[in-house]
Scaffold this motif. Structure first.
Motif, PDB file in Angstrom:
ATOM      1  N   ASP A  23      36.215  21.987  34.657  1.00  7.37           N
ATOM      2  CA  ASP A  23      36.901  22.372  35.847  1.00  7.37           C
ATOM      3  C   ASP A  23      38.458  23.209  35.214  1.00  7.37           C
ATOM      4  N   ASP A  24      38.749  22.986  34.180  1.00  3.77           N
ATOM      5  CA  ASP A  24      40.104  23.544  33.579  1.00  3.77           C
ATOM      6  C   ASP A  24      39.779  24.789  32.656  1.00  3.77           C
ATOM      7  N   PHE A  25      38.538  24.850  32.018  1.00  7.01           N
ATOM      8  CA  PHE A  25      38.648  25.994  31.120  1.00  7.01           C
ATOM      9  C   PHE A  25      37.112  26.118  30.778  1.00  7.01           C
ATOM     10  N   PHE A  26      36.857  27.143  29.941  1.00  2.05           N
ATOM     11  CA  PHE A  26      35.706  27.465  29.604  1.00  2.05           C
ATOM     12  C   PHE A  26      35.836  28.340  28.177  1.00  2.05           C
ATOM     13  N   VAL A  27      34.516  28.475  27.674  1.00  2.00           N
ATOM     14  CA  VAL A  27      34.747  29.008  26.288  1.00  2.00           C
ATOM     15  C   VAL A  27      33.181  30.042  26.023  1.00  2.00           C
ATOM     16  N   ILE A  28      33.911  31.365  25.628  1.00  2.00           N
ATOM     17  CA  ILE A  28      32.782  32.453  25.607  1.00  2.00           C
ATOM     18  C   ILE A  28      32.671  33.036  23.986  1.00  2.00           C
ATOM     19  N   ALA A  29      32.017  33.599  23.603  1.00  2.00           N
ATOM     20  CA  ALA A  29      31.913  34.316  22.174  1.00  2.00           C
ATOM     21  C   ALA A  29      33.007  35.508  22.464  1.00  2.00           C
ATOM     22  N   LYS A  36      32.553  35.107  11.012  1.00  2.00           N
ATOM     23  CA  LYS A  36      31.180  35.128  11.557  1.00  2.00           C
ATOM     24  C   LYS A  36      30.965  34.333  12.698  1.00  2.00           C
ATOM     25  N   LYS A  37      31.957  33.172  13.132  1.00  2.00           N
ATOM     26  CA  LYS A  37      32.009  32.645  14.464  1.00  2.00           C
ATOM     27  C   LYS A  37      33.457  32.797  15.071  1.00  2.00           C
ATOM     28  N   HIS A  38      33.363  33.370  16.301  1.00  2.00           N
ATOM     29  CA  HIS A  38      34.838  33.691  16.789  1.00  2.00           C
ATOM     30  C   HIS A  38      34.456  33.505  18.594  1.00  2.00           C
ATOM     31  N   TYR A  39      34.896  32.339  18.783  1.00  2.00           N
ATOM     32  CA  TYR A  39      34.919  32.239  20.148  1.00  2.00           C
ATOM     33  C   TYR A  39      36.278  32.180  20.944  1.00  2.00           C
ATOM     34  N   LEU A  40      36.381  32.197  22.168  1.00  2.00           N
ATOM     35  CA  LEU A  40      37.524  32.004  22.813  1.00  2.00           C
ATOM     36  C   LEU A  40      37.531  30.953  23.859  1.00  2.00           C
ATOM     37  N   MET A  41      38.572  29.995  23.815  1.00  2.00           N
ATOM     38  CA  MET A  41      38.806  29.056  24.803  1.00  2.00           C
ATOM     39  C   MET A  41      39.736  29.493  25.922  1.00  2.00           C
ATOM     40  N   ILE A  42      39.387  29.379  27.080  1.00  2.00           N
ATOM     41  CA  ILE A  42      40.129  30.236  28.208  1.00  2.00           C
ATOM     42  C   ILE A  42      40.615  29.359  29.188  1.00  2.00           C
ATOM     43  N   PRO A  43      41.673  29.067  29.675  1.00  2.00           N
ATOM     44  CA  PRO A  43      41.806  28.199  30.684  1.00  2.00           C
ATOM     45  C   PRO A  43      41.779  29.177  32.114  1.00  2.00           C
ATOM     46  N   LYS A  44      41.183  28.004  33.033  1.00  2.00           N
ATOM     47  CA  LYS A  44      40.857  28.876  34.289  1.00  2.00           C
ATOM     48  C   LYS A  44      41.951  29.547  34.992  1.00  2.00           C
ATOM     49  N   ASN A  45      43.226  28.793  34.955  1.00  2.00           N
ATOM     50  CA  ASN A  45      44.410  29.526  35.544  1.00  2.00           C
ATOM     51  C   ASN A  45      44.641  30.740  34.653  1.00  2.00           C
ATOM     52  N   HIS A  46      45.109  31.784  35.567  1.00  2.00           N
ATOM     53  CA  HIS A  46      45.605  32.964  34.841  1.00  2.00           C
ATOM     54  C   HIS A  46      47.110  33.054  34.704  1.00  2.00           C
ATOM     55  N   LEU A  50      52.605  31.217  27.085  1.00  2.00           N
ATOM     56  CA  LEU A  50      52.802  29.661  27.147  1.00  2.00           C
ATOM     57  C   LEU A  50      53.922  29.359  28.082  1.00  2.00           C
ATOM     58  N   GLU A  51      54.926  30.308  28.027  1.00  2.00           N
ATOM     59  CA  GLU A  51      56.276  29.960  29.056  1.00  2.00           C
ATOM     60  C   GLU A  51      55.845  30.393  30.504  1.00  2.00           C
ATOM     61  N   ASP A  52      54.853  31.029  30.695  1.00  2.00           N
ATOM     62  CA  ASP A  52      54.277  31.313  32.107  1.00  2.00           C
ATOM     63  C   ASP A  52      53.399  30.235  32.779  1.00  2.00           C
ATOM     64  N   GLN A  53      53.096  29.311  31.937  1.00  2.00           N
ATOM     65  CA  GLN A  53      52.008  28.203  32.540  1.00  2.00           C
ATOM     66  C   GLN A  53      52.210  27.906  33.927  1.00  2.00           C
ATOM     67  N   ILE A  54      51.044  27.752  34.600  1.00  2.00           N
ATOM     68  CA  ILE A  54      51.133  27.223  35.990  1.00  2.00           C
ATOM     69  C   ILE A  54      50.667  26.021  36.236  1.00  2.00           C
ATOM     70  N   GLU A  55      50.711  25.244  37.140  1.00  2.00           N
ATOM     71  CA  GLU A  55      50.410  23.770  37.477  1.00  2.00           C
ATOM     72  C   GLU A  55      50.434  23.051  36.446  1.00  2.00           C
ATOM     73  N   ASN A  56      51.343  23.233  35.534  1.00  2.00           N
ATOM     74  CA  ASN A  56      51.624  22.031  34.476  1.00  2.00           C
ATOM     75  C   ASN A  56      50.385  22.205  33.427  1.00  2.00           C
ATOM     76  N   ASP A  57      49.971  23.163  33.065  1.00  2.00           N
ATOM     77  CA  ASP A  57      48.754  23.732  32.289  1.00  2.00           C
ATOM     78  C   ASP A  57      48.764  23.190  30.980  1.00  2.00           C
ATOM     79  N   ILE A  58      50.036  22.518  30.619  1.00  2.00           N
ATOM     80  CA  ILE A  58      50.074  21.963  29.313  1.00  2.00           C
ATOM     81  C   ILE A  58      49.244  20.761  29.090  1.00  2.00           C
ATOM     82  N   LYS A  59      48.919  20.238  30.293  1.00  2.00           N
ATOM     83  CA  LYS A  59      48.042  19.212  30.218  1.00  2.00           C
ATOM     84  C   LYS A  59      46.385  19.799  29.956  1.00  2.00           C
ATOM     85  N   VAL A  60      46.263  20.884  30.504  1.00  2.00           N
ATOM     86  CA  VAL A  60      44.854  21.534  30.173  1.00  2.00           C
ATOM     87  C   VAL A  60      44.723  21.966  28.674  1.00  2.00           C
TER      88      VAL A  60
END
Ligand code: AMP
Ligand code: ZN
Length: 111
Positions: A23-29, A36-46, A50-60
């Motif tokens: 519900d909170d994030f997803f991972v893509i290549a 050799k391996k490079h992935y991106l972990m991306i929170p769903k909130n745009h 870090l200082e722009d976090q919305i909805e207390n995304d520090i938990k995410v």
């Protein structure tokens, strides 16, 4: 965010295999891998910084880091990895939607 590539991937307007998703994030290549391996972990909130976090995304963000050992195993990343969050122009951030780079699959050069 209308013109954000990661929002479009989140919303499946652009296709990209999601190696993990909850519900909170997803991972893509990363499309242009820097290891050799490079992935991106991306929170769903745009948000860009870090200082722009919305909805207390520090938990995410905490959850992302907490889940990373499990996800890295699932992705076959062994022997360690490096995580990077580029922030703003001087940090080299190209996509203005916060994301964590996960690099591994080989011995990375020291900074
Ligand atoms: P940054 O410079 O930290 O903003 O990183 C943005 C990253 O997103 C770069 O490593 C790009 O290669 C990657 N990237 C850009 N577009 C895509 C895409 N459509 N799918 C996967 N990765 C992408
Ligand atoms: Zn976005």
């Amino acid at each position: 965010m209308d013109n954000c590539i990661f929002c479009k991937i989140r919303d499946e307007i652009i296709n990209s295999k999601k190696y993990y998703e909850d519900d909170d994030f997803f991972v893509i290549a990363d499309i242009s891998p820097k290891a050799k391996k490079h992935y991106l972990m991306i929170p769903k909130n745009h948000y860009k910084l870090l200082e722009d976090q919305i909805e207390n995304d520090i938990k995410v963000l905490g959850k992302m880091l907490n889940t990373l050992p499990k996800i890295s195993k699932q992705l076959g990343i062994e022997g360690g990895y490096r995580i990077i969050i580029n922030q703003g122009e001087n940090g080299g951030q190209e996509v203005p939607h916060l994301h964590i780079h996960v690099l591994g699959g080989e011995k990375l050069k020291n900074f």
